[in-house]
Design an enzyme around this catalytic site. Structure first.
Site, PDB file in Angstrom:
ATOM      1  N   SER A  62      11.699  25.511 -28.915  1.00  0.00           N
ATOM      2  CA  SER A  62      12.145  26.880 -29.016  1.00  0.00           C
ATOM      3  C   SER A  62      13.281  26.903 -29.300  1.00  0.00           C
ATOM      4  O   SER A  62      13.809  26.345 -30.249  1.00  0.00           O
ATOM      5  CB  SER A  62      11.371  27.398 -27.865  1.00  0.00           C
ATOM      6  OG  SER A  62      11.121  28.114 -27.430  1.00  0.00           O
ATOM      7  N   ASP A 102       2.325  31.116 -33.478  1.00  0.00           N
ATOM      8  CA  ASP A 102       2.862  31.048 -31.858  1.00  0.00           C
ATOM      9  C   ASP A 102       3.583  32.297 -31.960  1.00  0.00           C
ATOM     10  O   ASP A 102       3.973  33.022 -33.148  1.00  0.00           O
ATOM     11  CB  ASP A 102       4.210  30.112 -32.663  1.00  0.00           C
ATOM     12  CG  ASP A 102       5.030  29.455 -31.848  1.00  0.00           C
ATOM     13  OD1 ASP A 102       5.114  30.361 -30.406  1.00  0.00           O
ATOM     14  OD2 ASP A 102       5.092  28.684 -31.593  1.00  0.00           O
ATOM     15  N   HIS A 113       2.452  27.793 -27.757  1.00  0.00           N
ATOM     16  CA  HIS A 113       4.240  27.332 -28.535  1.00  0.00           C
ATOM     17  C   HIS A 113       3.931  26.120 -28.637  1.00  0.00           C
ATOM     18  O   HIS A 113       3.676  25.877 -27.805  1.00  0.00           O
ATOM     19  CB  HIS A 113       4.828  28.067 -27.427  1.00  0.00           C
ATOM     20  CG  HIS A 113       6.372  28.463 -27.938  1.00  0.00           C
ATOM     21  ND1 HIS A 113       6.341  28.734 -29.432  1.00  0.00           N
ATOM     22  CD2 HIS A 113       7.347  28.021 -26.820  1.00  0.00           C
ATOM     23  CE1 HIS A 113       8.019  28.828 -28.830  1.00  0.00           C
ATOM     24  NE2 HIS A 113       8.323  28.647 -27.795  1.00  0.00           N
TER      25      HIS A 113
END
Length: 539
Positions: A253, A480, A508
């Site tokens: 991320s 995602d 994710h």
């Protein structure tokens, strides 16, 4: 990068997936009124790195320039320090404290910060390759906590690498940013995110202003020195102190933005980098926020499509669109009449929205979300409140971790705000609602929080090419919610040596979340240095 209450940085998922990272919802708070943000807050500011010898770009056509390979003389004492390792926390881990200059433009001025570091040495069998640094994202996620959860797997990687983490500056154990008290944060998280009147707009903007003022009062000069570029420079210092010629790194991320920034600054010192759930550094704040709004809509549509096929789906059994309308109606009902939770806090529209969004990060949370939605519809909001608390990192005693404070501190420093006035939000709201009929309004208003930040941004949108870097693996998941797949494709095109690895699925990030294809490709790269074939796709 940009920030919003549903920003693109990481939080922890509500399931046990060890390597799953999530992007963070953050909003702000404050005094004031519903009037527009002051001019100073609205001013983008020219980008400047925390070092006089380097400047960051402030538009998407610019490219992040590398730093000179030679270590400046004023930084040499920091690169020559010795880490004193000692047993700590989880069995098998060692910890140390690293010193770094608060301001890279003024090293040795006497104003330093302490950064917490942890490692778990390679277990064998097989020859040790070096150190593997990890970061879960956020910004604001504790890399040390992440490491202690992740280190037990994958065993083949753990055997050959010392697993290492550093809480970035401003985060957790590393000179943490502080803002609200726990009780103040409770009130803040219940603030209406979808104002329906001038009075409610005033309440929301007041909350944002108060949040920003509290951060300034409690964190002072630190707020001006928690940028991603500074964190990447800290990483290079740690790399040197670990005696590694090149950085080996897995970032998830926001951790992909941190890793890509490192590669852009130090391409010659970039080793094997895995950037999972990738972010696109070339996007401005408003684009980032609307892209992510659409990403959560994609995730919700996948959830709703699954839900309506099941008996007793709390959102009905007609269509995904109808399920979205039913959820919106439920949120609207909560806006007028919050439900009981068994404690002093009631389930408000704001908390329920956060709880639902938390469950979008991992399809493994869908059964739990169905159950909690059904309970809330019957007047018991405890389950959705639990999901919301997990997202905000609020423990059973009502204490918040600092992630919700570090997140805007980094985000608001990295990019100019998406919006600077309530009027701009109103004008953009139709586009956000088009991107997500369910979440659009909440995301639009959440994107206002950086308008009131007390420190001007020090960087801006820019491309990262990292010319001369070793092969880098960029990983993207097709559905995602927090880091849309288009971002992974864009980052892979920008980085001169990148290979795109695609996971066709939900949730994710992809590494360590159940795909043997993904895990094998990444483990092979980390252990052998062989990147996956171009445009490899996995399920």
């Amino acid at each position: 990068m940009a920030t919003s209450r549903h920003s693109r940085r990481l939080l922890r998922t509500t399931t046990a997936a060890v390597f799953a990272a999530t992007t963070l919802l953050v909003s702000g708070c404050s005094p004031g009124g519903g009037q527009d943000a002051p001019d100073a807050a609205a001013s983008p500011g020219r980008a400047h790195d925390a070092g006089a010898e380097h400047a960051t770009p402030d538009d998407a056509s610019s490219v992040l320039a590398p730093l000179p390979p030679a270590i400046p003389a004023k930084l040499r004492p920091y690169y020559d320090q010795k880490l004193s390792w000692h047993a700590c926390g989880v069995s098998g881990f060692e910890c140390a404290t690293m010193k770094a200059p608060l301001d890279y433009g003024k090293p040795g001025s006497g104003t330093d910060i302490k950064l917490a570091v942890a490692r778990k040495k390679a277990t064998g069998p097989g020859a040790r390759i070096g150190s593997l640094m990890v970061n879960p994202g956020g910004p604001g996620g504790s890399a040390i906590d992440y490491l202690q959860q992740y280190a037990p797997q994958p065993a083949a990687v753990r055997a050959r690498y010392d697993m290492v983490a550093m809480d970035p500056r401003g985060v957790a154990r590393s000179s943490p940013v502080q803002c609200l008290s726990n009780k103040q944060m409770d009130r803040f998280t219940q603030t209406d995110q979808t104002p329906d009147s001038a009075a409610e707009v005033n309440t929301l903007t007041t909350a944002y202003r108060n949040f920003s003022k509290a951060c300034e009062a409690r964190s002072g000069k630190l707020l001006g020195h928690v940028s991603t570029i500074e964190a990447a420079r800290d990483m290079d210092m740690l790399r040197a102190l670990l005696h590694d010629k090149k950085l080996t790194y897995v970032g998830a991320s926001y951790g992909t933005f941190l890793g890509a920034t490192y590669a852009g600054l130090y391409p010659s010192r970039t080793g094997r980098l895995v950037l999972d759930g990738a972010m696109d550094p070339a996007l401005d704040s408003r684009t980032v926020n609307i892209n992510q709004t659409a990403g959560f809509n994609t995730a919700f549509t996948a959830f709703a499509t699954d839900c309506i096929k099941r008996k007793g789906c709390p959102l009905g059994n007609k269509s995904a669109e109808d399920a979205g309308r039913n959820l919106s109606a439920f949120f609207k009902k909560l806006d007028a009449h919050p439900v009981e939770t068994g404690e002093a806090r009631k389930l408000t529209e704001s908390l329920a929205t956060t709880g639902v969004i938390a469950a979008m990060y991992d399809e493994g949370s869908w059964p739990t979300l169905r159950q909690y939605l059904a309970q809330a519809q019957k007047g018991n909001g405890r389950g959705l409140l639990t999901l919301s608390d997990s997202y905000y990192e609020r423990d059973a005693e009502g204490r918040y971790a600092n992630q919700m404070y570090a997140n805007p501190a980094v985000n608001c420093l990295d990019l100019p705000p998406a919006f600077t006035t309530a009027g701009q939000v109103r004008a953009a709201a139709p586009a956000f609602r088009k991107a997500s009929p369910v979440f659009g309004d909440a995301f639009a208003w959440a994107a206002l929080n950086c308008a009131y930040w007390p420190v001007k941004p020090t960087a801006g949108a820019h491309r990262i090419e990292a010319k001369g870097a070793a092969p880098i693996v960029v990983v993207g998941t097709t559905r995602d919610p927090a880091t849309p797949y288009t971002w992974a494709k864009s980052l892979a095109r920008q980085l001169s040596s990148a290979t795109l690895l695609t996971y066709e699925g939900d949730g994710h990030t992809a590494y360590g979340r159940g795909s043997d294809c993904i895990d094998t490709a990444i483990n092979t790269y980390l252990l052998e240095g062989t990147a996956p074939p171009k445009n490899k796709r996995c399920t």
